[in-house]
Design an enzyme around this catalytic site. Sequence first.
Site, short mmCIF file in Angstrom:
data_model
loop_
_atom_site.label_atom_id
_atom_site.label_comp_id
_atom_site.label_asym_id
_atom_site.label_seq_id
_atom_site.Cartn_x
_atom_site.Cartn_y
_atom_site.Cartn_z
N CYS A 1 -87.13 3.82 4.77
CA CYS A 1 -87.12 2.58 4.31
C CYS A 1 -86.93 1.27 4.79
O CYS A 1 -87.42 0.10 4.74
CB CYS A 1 -85.64 2.49 3.41
SG CYS A 1 -83.93 2.91 4.51
N HIS B 1 -89.47 -0.37 -2.40
CA HIS B 1 -88.65 0.22 -1.58
C HIS B 1 -89.54 1.23 -0.67
O HIS B 1 -89.69 1.87 -1.27
CB HIS B 1 -87.25 0.82 -1.73
CG HIS B 1 -86.98 1.62 -2.88
ND1 HIS B 1 -85.35 2.54 -2.81
CD2 HIS B 1 -87.72 1.51 -4.13
CE1 HIS B 1 -86.09 3.16 -3.77
NE2 HIS B 1 -87.13 2.65 -4.64
N HIS C 1 -79.60 2.27 2.71
CA HIS C 1 -80.84 2.44 1.80
C HIS C 1 -80.55 0.92 2.31
O HIS C 1 -79.84 -0.19 2.03
CB HIS C 1 -80.76 3.22 1.05
CG HIS C 1 -81.96 2.92 0.52
ND1 HIS C 1 -83.13 4.04 1.13
CD2 HIS C 1 -82.60 2.36 -0.88
CE1 HIS C 1 -84.06 3.21 0.33
NE2 HIS C 1 -83.72 3.14 -0.79
#
Length: 351
Positions: free
Chosen positions: A266, A326, A314
Amino acid sequence: MNRRRHAIATLTVVCALTVLASPALTLQAAAAPLPPPPKQPQKTLEEVREEIDELYRQAAVATDAYNLAEEKTKEQSAEIVQLARMIVAGQQKIADLKARAGATARAQYRNGGLPDGAQLVLTNDPQLFLDNAGRLKEGQKATTDLLAELTQTQAELTTYAKDASDNWTKLEANRVKQAKAKKEINDKIDAAKKLESQLAAEERARLLALEQQAQYRAQTKWLDSGILRDLNQQATPAGRRAVEFATAQIGKPYVWGAEGPGSYDCSGLTQSAWGAAGLSIPRTSQEQWRLLKHVDIKDMRPGDLIVYYKDASHIGMYVGNGAIVHAPRPGRNVTLTGAGTMEILGVVRPE
């Protein structure tokens, strides 16, 4: 009468003991099956989904730890190389200074062992005395400067050597952290995959449907808050380049620790996207959250980064219209999804 009753009672006890001591009955008692263990309550598919999600989240936290340790390892390795070059240069400088000091000593020896000052005092020529006085002063200053430079260079070499030793110790510590984080990542991913593999094909399909439903509910709730009404949908030129890069990676697989070009995690995706826009940002989602400028969500614009979960484990790039790009987790590809599908911690702006 009493004797008869006593005899009957004694006979009864003896018979009972004989029966209990019978090998056949003892074997039968030993062979009697144990009661079955209590059944564990069956997990619902929703509980399995939550457990899998949590395992992948824990893997993401460990991935951040791995990435940070890797970044520190690179920095310390570069510093050790730089210090080694400085040590070599310092050693060469000391050798040159010692050679100059030796030349001065040899010149003094050739003059009979007398220092220049003593030779000047003993001269009978007044004009020569005046001519050489200035040069003597300059020579004395040069000798003093030479010794001072030699002492300083030696002190610098000692500092360089200590810094190199300290960096080596840190380098080894970060390698240990990397190895520990790598094991934790693989353990969590393996546990999640094992849970999924225990499901039948139909259950796996239902699991995916449950995940999509949960995301839809979260995104709908986020949009119903009216968040998009006042959002700025205009990206800066650099933000536009970052968004273009990020969206061009859609479909590439998530791989933990990856920074492209074939796969990403990510924060590897967000770092690479802003790198393509000409801006260097930290490597991990936690460092991006800690070090980049925080902006209110109502001031968010395309190119900004949305950080998720309380531990900042994240991150995704906002691309406008309530969506992010993402890299979700192992087993998934870079994708476009709703910005409100996960728990938002906050928004940061690289520019």
